[in-house]
Design a protein around this motif. Structure first.
Motif, PDB file in Angstrom:
ATOM      1  N   ARG A   1       9.350  -2.480  -9.161  1.00 27.56           N
ATOM      2  CA  ARG A   1      10.705  -2.829  -8.713  1.00 27.56           C
ATOM      3  C   ARG A   1      10.910  -4.331  -8.567  1.00 27.56           C
ATOM      4  N   THR A   2       9.852  -5.049  -8.327  1.00 27.96           N
ATOM      5  CA  THR A   2       9.993  -6.503  -8.132  1.00 27.96           C
ATOM      6  C   THR A   2       9.247  -7.318  -9.192  1.00 27.96           C
ATOM      7  N   CYS A   3       8.654  -6.626 -10.170  1.00 25.75           N
ATOM      8  CA  CYS A   3       7.964  -7.330 -11.269  1.00 25.75           C
ATOM      9  C   CYS A   3       9.025  -7.966 -12.166  1.00 25.75           C
ATOM     10  N   LYS A   4       9.005  -9.283 -12.232  1.00 22.66           N
ATOM     11  CA  LYS A   4      10.099  -9.990 -12.901  1.00 22.66           C
ATOM     12  C   LYS A   4      10.188  -9.654 -14.394  1.00 22.66           C
TER      13      LYS A   4
ATOM     14  N   THR B   1       9.977  16.675   2.968  1.00 21.68           N
ATOM     15  CA  THR B   1      10.004  17.052   1.542  1.00 21.68           C
ATOM     16  C   THR B   1      10.446  15.880   0.655  1.00 21.68           C
ATOM     17  N   SER B   2      10.544  14.700   1.246  1.00 26.05           N
ATOM     18  CA  SER B   2      11.006  13.541   0.465  1.00 26.05           C
ATOM     19  C   SER B   2       9.946  13.042  -0.499  1.00 26.05           C
ATOM     20  N   MET B   3      10.421  12.485  -1.598  1.00 27.39           N
ATOM     21  CA  MET B   3       9.540  11.819  -2.553  1.00 27.39           C
ATOM     22  C   MET B   3       9.456  10.348  -2.131  1.00 27.39           C
ATOM     23  N   THR B   4       8.278   9.773  -2.108  1.00 23.10           N
ATOM     24  CA  THR B   4       8.181   8.357  -1.730  1.00 23.10           C
ATOM     25  C   THR B   4       7.484   7.573  -2.839  1.00 23.10           C
ATOM     26  N   PRO B   5       7.906   6.335  -3.037  1.00 18.35           N
ATOM     27  CA  PRO B   5       7.285   5.536  -4.104  1.00 18.35           C
ATOM     28  C   PRO B   5       5.894   5.060  -3.710  1.00 18.35           C
ATOM     29  N   GLY B   6       5.013   5.071  -4.678  1.00 18.59           N
ATOM     30  CA  GLY B   6       3.672   4.544  -4.438  1.00 18.59           C
ATOM     31  C   GLY B   6       3.624   3.054  -4.727  1.00 18.59           C
ATOM     32  N   PRO B   7       2.462   2.440  -4.559  1.00 19.38           N
ATOM     33  CA  PRO B   7       2.330   0.982  -4.749  1.00 19.38           C
ATOM     34  C   PRO B   7       2.750   0.515  -6.133  1.00 19.38           C
TER      35      PRO B   7
ATOM     36  N   GLY C   1       0.802  -1.209   0.000  1.00 15.06           N
ATOM     37  CA  GLY C   1       0.000   0.000   0.000  1.00 15.06           C
ATOM     38  C   GLY C   1       0.839   1.265   0.000  1.00 15.06           C
ATOM     39  N   LYS C   2       0.440   2.195   0.850  1.00 17.49           N
ATOM     40  CA  LYS C   2       1.138   3.475   0.914  1.00 17.49           C
ATOM     41  C   LYS C   2       2.021   3.554   2.154  1.00 17.49           C
ATOM     42  N   LYS C   3       2.586   2.426   2.525  1.00 12.02           N
ATOM     43  CA  LYS C   3       3.375   2.339   3.754  1.00 12.02           C
ATOM     44  C   LYS C   3       4.510   3.362   3.779  1.00 12.02           C
TER      45      LYS C   3
END
Lengths: 489, 54
Positions: free
Chosen positions: B29-32, B17-23, B2-4
């Motif tokens: 990143r882990t999609c083979k 002010t950090s950018m964070t990755p969404g779902p 999720g949006k952890k």
């Protein structure tokens, strides 16, 4: 027959020695002087430090490899250089002291025609009280700079995991142990491997992770940061790094000079002059680097160490050491041939050459304490420089003393960097980055100082696979297995 | 997942002010399949940088 002596058997020295032996053949002699009996693929020490690899997987015995290559291997440390010879010797020579079991402390002079200084650094733990002393690493922190250090780091790390499993919260402090450290990348990789392993062990919620570093901003990495092409933007490594730290819930302290370490506590000074202290249960702090303390003597025996070496103990080469203030720095300050300006048959490569100045902008606190990363000279640039220097010397031996020298300026060279978290094929991710050139050239690339077509970074499994491949590929190459010369540095 | 990552941001803290990755970004990143494509592309890019550096 000419004799080339290579001081040091790390990435740069090993690359230089093995290529020189390959190119020179048996008509000439290559001698390697290194105090170590094993070669260590240092980037994978990170995995040893979290228990994902054994020491044996990242090291191998040098003796059989050098025997196969026809290299005369002396397990010894270099003590001094006499580049003009001495009253009793016309030829220049190196004085070495054996570390080989059974010959410890035995001294020998070896004459040379050409010399490569690739000793790597002295891990200067003694620069920060409590971090260590003249004998090395202290008792309060751990390190991943050597395979043995990494084994010890993992032992301490596993103790923390056991404590957390019993419900005891643990504080982790990882980063740089002095205001003038380099190798932020290694600590960066280590903290995210620790974070990954804590997740895997199911104790991440019991851990507080904090980064402490001498960088003036997250993502400086000792190269003044970088802008990488991502999603159509030239994105600063600061944004990249802050995003990763936030995502993994790792806190940070930057612009910090760790000035004292005690049991469970690090004291530091910040760029704004304020002092602070941070408690920890586990701490991995990279020490600053210094030259290994080689001395140099003239023919009459007078000490010329200051002529051959910079004050930090690294060997002077064809760099511009008079560049002065940051505003005057140019890419052309950086050495191209790595030839000593006084003695043309001496070269230095890898960490052993004295850089003209840092890459990151120098900064100091209002108290006058310098706090800025020193320039990294490890990994890919180290190997490329070692090969270029070996090429130059081989040409001079085989084609004559007027043969042109090969160039490998860090201002014209890129580097690939992969910081992986985890070791499994499908359960790890890595930050894969390339940077071109390593030293920014603001005249050629106004603004960012680098070519953003070749400077990029991203996080994912792909980088993780590359890290695995690099581990096996470079160990294969270093063991001089079939086709090793085809593998680039 | 999720949006952890967003939940780690502390209002007006140093990571505000950090950018964070969404779902979706995390999934990629882990999609083979996607990562195999990226693996090929990153390798080509790295080889170009290596070639330019020698």
């Amino acid at each position: 027959m000419a004799r080339l002596i290579v001081l040091g058997g790390g990435v740069s020295g090993h690359t230089a020695a093995t290529f020189a032996a390959e190119w020179l053949g048996s008509a000439h002699e290559v001698v390697v002087v290194t105090p170590n009996s094993k070669w260590n693929w240092i980037p994978s020490n990170i995995w040893v430090g979290v228990g994902e690899m054994s020491k044996e997987e990242v090291t191998f015995d040098l003796a059989p490899v050098y025997a196969k290559a026809g290299i005369n291997y002396k397990q010894a440390k270099a003590v001094s250089i006499n580049p003009e010879g001495s009253e009793s010797s016309v030829k220049p020579f190196v004085t070495i002291e054996y570390t080989l079991a059974g010959r410890e402390g035995e001294s020998e002079n070896i004459e040379y025609d050409y010399l490569i200084n690739a000793t790597g650094p002295k891990l200067n733990f003694g620069a920060t009280p409590g971090l260590g002393d003249a004998n090395g690493l202290g008792e309060f922190t751990v390190s991943v700079c050597t395979a043995d250090h990494a084994v010890h780091a993992n032992e301490e790390f596993q103790k923390c995991i056991q404590k957390m499993k019993k419900g005891e919260r643990q504080k982790f402090l990882i980063g740089t142990g002095h205001g003038l450290c380099t190798c932020q990348g290694a600590a960066f990789e280590y903290i995210f491997n620790v974070e990954h392993e804590l997740n895997k062990a199911g104790v991440r919620d019991m851990a507080d992770l904090k980064w402490i570093s001498n960088e003036s901003f997250l993502g400086d990495f000792g190269v003044g940061g970088l802008h990488m092409k991502s999603m159509g933007f030239a994105v600063s490594s600061k944004i990249f790094a802050e995003s990763l730290f936030t995502e993994r819930n790792v806190d940070w302290i930057i612009g910090a000079h760790v000035n004292k370490v005690e049991k469970g506590k690090a004291h530091y000074e910040l760029l704004d002059g304020t002092m602070g202290e941070e408690e920890f249960d586990f701490s991995m702090l990279i020490p600053p680097f210094a030259g290994v303390g080689l001395k140099a003597f003239a023919k009459d025996g007078s000490d010329i160490t200051g002529t051959v070496f910079a004050p930090n103990g690294f060997m002077k080469v064809d760099a511009n050491y008079a560049a002065g203030a940051y505003e005057n720095w140019k890419a052309s300050d950086w050495p191209k041939t790595y030839q000593n300006p006084t003695y043309s048959n001496m070269f230095a490569c890898g960490i052993a050459f004295a850089p003209p100045h840092p890459i990151s902008k120098p900064m100091s606190s209002p108290n006058g304490t310098p706090i800025n990363p020193t320039p990294p000279r490890t990994g890919m640039p180290s190997g490329i420089i070692g090969k270029a220097v070996a090429h130059s010397i081989c040409d001079r031996i085989l084609k004559g003393e007027d043969a042109p020298l090969h160039e490998a300026s860090m201002a014209h060279m890129g580097a690939a960097c992969v910081a992986s978290a985890g070791k499994g094929i499908f359960d790890g991710t890595a930050a894969a980055m390339t940077i071109y050139p390593v030293v920014p050239d603001f005249e050629k690339y106004p603004g960012t100082g680098r070519d953003t077509d070749y400077t990029f970074g991203e996080i994912g499994l792909a980088g993780h696979w590359i890290k695995h491949i690099l581990h096996h590929l470079f160990l294969y190459k270093a063991k001089l297995k079939m086709g090793w010369t085809m593998i680039p540095e | 997942m999720g949006k952890k990552a967003e939940h780690n941001i502390k209002a007006y803290g140093k990571n505000f002010t950090s950018m964070t990755p969404g779902p979706f970004a995390l999934k990629l990143r882990t999609c083979k399949i996607w990562q195999f494509i990226r693996f090929v592309i990153i390798n080509i890019k790295m080889l170009i940088v290596v070639r330019k550096s020698h």
